[in-house]
Design an enzyme around this catalytic site. Structure first.
Site, short mmCIF file in Angstrom:
data_model
loop_
_atom_site.label_atom_id
_atom_site.label_comp_id
_atom_site.label_asym_id
_atom_site.label_seq_id
_atom_site.Cartn_x
_atom_site.Cartn_y
_atom_site.Cartn_z
N ARG A 51 -23.27 28.12 45.01
CA ARG A 51 -24.38 29.01 45.31
C ARG A 51 -25.29 29.15 44.10
NH1 ARG A 51 -24.06 31.29 41.24
NH2 ARG A 51 -22.75 33.02 40.57
N SER A 76 -20.79 28.60 40.86
CA SER A 76 -19.64 29.04 41.66
C SER A 76 -18.75 27.92 42.15
CB SER A 76 -20.09 29.89 42.85
OG SER A 76 -20.64 31.07 42.40
N GLY A 124 -18.82 24.56 35.53
CA GLY A 124 -19.33 25.21 34.33
C GLY A 124 -20.83 25.42 34.32
N ASP A 165 -23.21 43.30 42.24
CA ASP A 165 -22.26 43.29 43.38
C ASP A 165 -21.10 44.25 43.20
OD1 ASP A 165 -21.09 41.59 41.43
OD2 ASP A 165 -20.38 40.12 42.90
N ASP A 220 -20.29 35.56 44.98
CA ASP A 220 -20.14 34.10 45.07
C ASP A 220 -19.48 33.70 46.38
OD1 ASP A 220 -20.95 34.46 42.48
OD2 ASP A 220 -19.01 33.98 41.60
C1 GLA Z 1 -20.10 36.09 38.70
C2 GLA Z 1 -19.18 36.91 39.60
C3 GLA Z 1 -19.97 37.61 40.70
C4 GLA Z 1 -21.17 38.37 40.15
C5 GLA Z 1 -21.95 37.49 39.19
C6 GLA Z 1 -23.06 38.24 38.50
O1 GLA Z 1 -20.65 35.03 39.40
O2 GLA Z 1 -18.20 36.09 40.19
O3 GLA Z 1 -19.11 38.47 41.43
O4 GLA Z 1 -20.77 39.57 39.54
O5 GLA Z 1 -21.13 36.91 38.20
O6 GLA Z 1 -24.01 38.64 39.42
#
Ligand code: GLA
Length: 334
Positions: A14, A108, A104, A23, A150
């Site tokens: 994503r 996600s 990396g 979130d 994510d």
């Molecule tokens: C990471 C976490 C998410 C969110 C983002 C920041 O991707 O896995 O849950 O908190 O950071 O928006």
């Protein structure tokens, strides 16, 4: 010959257009599921999960009963292990993992791996349950106390739509993206910093703010005066402003108001840099560079920060040699 049921599961990565570090305090976010993702395919058979992979020379070979998923090697297999431990499947899986998602890059890949594993290992339940299983895997596998951004983005992805996620009601509203602009992802090339403890600290600061002012989702900038600690106040200020910006961008991309959307993205980056302190020199340099690039409406770091990627909204073709992304469908059995 192996006898068993064939499975093929895919989960996308994503990119978050806006709404980062919102979130886990019940805020708003606006991600897009990508066409790139992770596919697991194989045969449900035996009592082990044995997966060859193109992400690593060593595959993984895991039993169906594990003591502690967080100690499994290779380390990426901890996500698979945490899913096994959660779902407790009675049949193993022999097959392969293939990825079209850079690990990396802050897109996600770990959520995609957990989700594809869950689907391949026979997860049964609704979409939100699936997202939650993958979130638990992240907590157990690597101890990152992440929210659901994510996982929801990857599960609920919809072609040509961004997803307006409300993390209080846990509802997802698809927002059709108007034609006429490109969304591009750029990676500064710098490696991601080890972010687990920093992420947990940011989350703790938001929780400290909520102890004082109540849910940040309902708080106003005026409430910030009650927070004495300047760092906690700054973290809370980011979250309150960012939630506002998500609403602005959701509306703007639906109507093709790219300037408005872009302005909110620049502001978001600045807020993540200054108030939330999750940017890096490499990300700042890239965003500054994009500011000077004609035809770029806005750009910001995307995801947790501490490295990862930048997402930009641009006039078609404004950033040469980079293929624009297209919003894609969510995780599924193929
Ligand atoms: C990471 C976490 C998410 C969110 C983002 C920041 O991707 O896995 O849950 O908190 O950071 O928006």
């Amino acid at each position: 010959m192996t006898i068993g049921r064939q499975v093929r599961a895919f989960a996308p990565g994503r990119v978050n257009l806006i709404g980062d570090h919102t979130d886990y305090t019940g805020g708003l976010a606006l991600p897009i599921a990508l066409e790139m993702g992770i596919t697991i395919e194989g045969t449900r058979t035996g009592k082990r999960v044995t997966l060859a992979t193109d992400i690593d020379e060593d595959g993984c070979d895991l039993p169906l009963t594990l003591d502690d998923p967080s100690t499994v090697t290779p380390s990426w297999a901890r996500y698979v292990a945490a899913i096994i431990d959660d779902l407790r499947p009675d049949k193993g899986l022999r097959g392969t993992i293939t990825s079209t998602l850079a690990a990396g890059a802050g897109l996600s890949s770990s959520a995609a791996l957990s989700l594809a594993s869950a689907l391949a290992l026979g997860f049964v339940g609704d979409k939100l349950d699936l997202a939650r299983v993958a979130q638990r895997a992240e907590h157990r596998a690597v101890g990152v106390p992440c929210g659901l951004l994510d996982q929801i983005a990857s599960v609920f992805g919809q072609r040509d739509h961004a997803l307006l996620i409300d993390c209080t009601s846990l509802t997802v509203q698809p927002v059709a993206i108007a034609d006429g602009a490109d969304i591009v992802i750029l990676h500064p090339g710098a490696p991601r910093q080890l972010a687990t403890s920093q992420y947990a600290q940011r989350r703790a600061a938001c929780e400290a703010a909520q102890e004082i002012v109540g849910p940040l989702r309902d708080a106003t900038l005026g409430d910030l005066d009650a927070i004495a600690d300047v760092t906690v106040r700054a973290r809370a200020r980011h979250v309150i402003n960012e939630n506002q910006r998500v609403t602005v961008v959701a509306d703007a991309i639906a109507h093709g108001d790219w300037e408005t959307a872009g302005d909110a993205m620049w502001e978001s980056h600045e807020s993540l840099r200054r108030d939330f302190a999750v940017s890096t020199d490499a990300l700042d340099a890239l965003v500054n560079n994009l500011r000077e690039t004609p035809g770029v409406y806005g750009a910001r770091l995307t995801g947790a920060g501490f490295g990862g990627s930048v997402v930009a909204l641009t006039e078609p073709g404004a950033v040469p040699f980079v293929t624009p992304i297209r919003a894609a469908d969510g995780a599924r059995l193929l």
